[in-house]
Design a protein around this motif. Structure first.
Motif, PDB file in Angstrom:
ATOM      1  N   LEU A 202       0.843  -1.206   0.000  1.00  0.00           N
ATOM      2  CA  LEU A 202       0.000   0.000   0.000  1.00  0.00           C
ATOM      3  C   LEU A 202       0.872   1.248   0.000  1.00  0.00           C
ATOM      4  O   LEU A 202       0.633   2.194  -0.760  1.00  0.00           O
ATOM      5  CB  LEU A 202      -0.903   0.028   1.240  1.00  0.00           C
ATOM      6  N   LEU A 214      -3.182   1.716  -6.417  1.00  0.00           N
ATOM      7  CA  LEU A 214      -3.430   1.737  -4.973  1.00  0.00           C
ATOM      8  C   LEU A 214      -4.754   1.078  -4.596  1.00  0.00           C
ATOM      9  O   LEU A 214      -4.827   0.264  -3.685  1.00  0.00           O
ATOM     10  CB  LEU A 214      -3.391   3.190  -4.477  1.00  0.00           C
ATOM     11  N   GLU A 218      -5.731  -1.971  -1.866  1.00  0.00           N
ATOM     12  CA  GLU A 218      -6.693  -1.789  -0.764  1.00  0.00           C
ATOM     13  C   GLU A 218      -7.756  -2.887  -0.802  1.00  0.00           C
ATOM     14  O   GLU A 218      -8.099  -3.486   0.209  1.00  0.00           O
ATOM     15  CB  GLU A 218      -7.393  -0.426  -0.884  1.00  0.00           C
TER      16      GLU A 218
END
Ligand code: ASP
Ligand code: MG
Length: 431
Positions: A202, A214, A218
């Motif tokens: 991350l 990103l 997540e």
């Protein structure tokens, strides 16, 4: 037998040869007995070329129409790939994001996935078919318009689909052998990382590592989904991004064993797409920062580092600096000018000649001296540090843009990360 979602990036499907190569790989996975869902990006530089085309006819193309245009890139790939697979004697069916059940909010150009309902994909698998899905796109729940997920968004499509289908693994195929300790286009001696924790990945993705988007990381963390980043040009084992055990059916035995010892620093991402805004001569009173950053937030601008000090001397004034994506610079300046009367600052300075280098690793929690070592390495290269920020597992500094690449190489060497062999970059224009 398991279920795998494989995502192929633009450089892996850049031309007919690439598509045939990828088709063989998919067919081999299917013939090994697995259920296979494939997510594809647009061929090569198609997305950039479509953006250029739009800008030739309109300086600010309507967001809805731009999304409609850009999604066509992935639709070309999916249909051509399905043809190539069927030519190998296997059944493959292509689906748009909308058909695959990728439901998003309505922010064109950067839509968020809010639900995935892959009923048609599940049915295609049940009928023994390979399902090919156009990445990077969905359909808005409210407006029913076609949306895109932001540049690099096919990664997120793949992980979201994998989570919804309860896949064993999401394989992300790209033009390098995995996630490297630094961008191998800049540091040829960068080392391939065998395994990386999701919190480290991350930080890498949030600080400029372009290898994975990103949001996709997540998603993978939230759903405990292992990601395997690897090359479509080589058979090598890539990088496992997971905190959970590695699914044995999809990994080489070597990897699970090799991962016991954790290095202090796992990687050195860099970012050359940020700019710095400095609000000069701000009154040093309670509530002023709130006004400034509320104005920025209302303009929907994502900021990164913030630096402010208390005022010294009798002036009672200080400077506030922050970094943000270059693409949002103009909007930030407009937003600040609007609150100038309320805040009472002197002026706004804008600097887009900066670069950011970061050091990431969970090991720094328990190892003192990491920042000193980083700053010494930069000092030896006469590189000035303009901003510094840290998290528990990251240190970032802002330098001049033209010193960024040298900074990355120097710090990479200082932390003993250089490999003896050069990393292979198989394709892609890096555009
Ligand atoms: N084709 C889109 C892009 O170039 C999405 C992707 O490749 O993931 O950004
Ligand atoms: Mg792409």
């Amino acid at each position: 037998m398991g279920l795998v979602v494989q995502k192929y990036g633009g450089s892996s499907v850049a031309d007919a040869e690439g598509i045939k190569r990828v088709a063989k790989r998919i067919a081999a996975t299917k013939r090994a007995g697995h259920e296979v869902v494939v997510v594809v990006s647009a061929m090569g530089d198609t997305t950039d070329n479509l953006i250029d085309l739009a800008e030739q006819v309109s300086p600010r193309p309507p967001a809805r129409e731009l999304d409609m245009l850009l999604t066509s890139g992935e639709r070309i790939s999916m249909a051509v790939l399905a043809m190539a697979i069927s030519n190998l004697g296997l059944e493959a069916r292509s689906f748009t994001g909308s058909q695959a059940g990728v439901i998003t909010d309505s922010s064109h150009g950067r839509a968020r996935i809010i639900d995935v309902t892959p009923g048609r994909i599940r049915a295609a698998l049940d009928e023994g078919s390979i399902a090919i899905v156009a990445g990077f796109q969905g359909v808005s729940q409210d407006t029913k318009d076609i949306t895109t997920l932001g540049r690099g968004g096919s990664d997120t499509t793949a992980v979201a689909l994998a989570a919804a289908l309860k896949a064993d693994v999401c394989e992300i195929y790209t033009d390098v052998d995995g996630v490297y300790t630094a961008d191998p286009r800049i540091v040829p001696t960068a080392r391939k990382i065998n395994r990386i924790a999701t919190e480290e990945m991350l930080e890498m993705a949030a600080n400029g590592a372009k290898i994975l988007m990103l949001r996709c990381v997540e998603y993978a963390r939230n759903y405990d989904l292992p990601i395997h980043v690897r090359s479509s040009f080589s058979p090598h084992e890539g990088t496992w991004v997971t905190d959970a055990p590695i699914p044995e059916a999809f990994a080489s035995p070597r990897v699970s064993q090799e991962l016991q010892q954790q290095p202090v620093i796992v990687g050195i991402p860099h970012d050359d797409k940020e700019a710095k805004v400095t609000v000069v001569g701000v009154r040093d009173d309670p509530g002023i920062a709130a006004v400034i950053f509320k104005a920025i937030a209302q303009a929907e601008i994502n900021i990164d580092m913030i630096v402010q000090n208390v005022s010294v001397g009798p002036s009672g004034r200080t400077d506030v600096s922050f970094t943000l994506p270059k693409a949002e610079g103009a909007r930030a300046i407009d937003a600040l000018e609007k609150v100038k009367p309320a805040v009472g600052f002197e002026r706004v300075e804008y600097d887009d000649q900066i670069g950011k280098i970061s050091l990431v690793g969970v090991g720094m929690r328990s190892h003192p001296g990491v920042s000193a070592r980083m700053f010494e390495a930069l000092a030896r290269e006469q590189i000035n540090l303009e901003m510094i920020s840290t998290s528990e597992i990251r240190i970032s500094v802002v330098t001049r843009a033209d010193q960024l690449e040298g900074a990355v190489r120097a710090v990479h060497t200082a932390f003993g990360l250089d490999a003896k062999v050069e990393a292979v970059v198989y394709g892609g224009s890096g555009r």
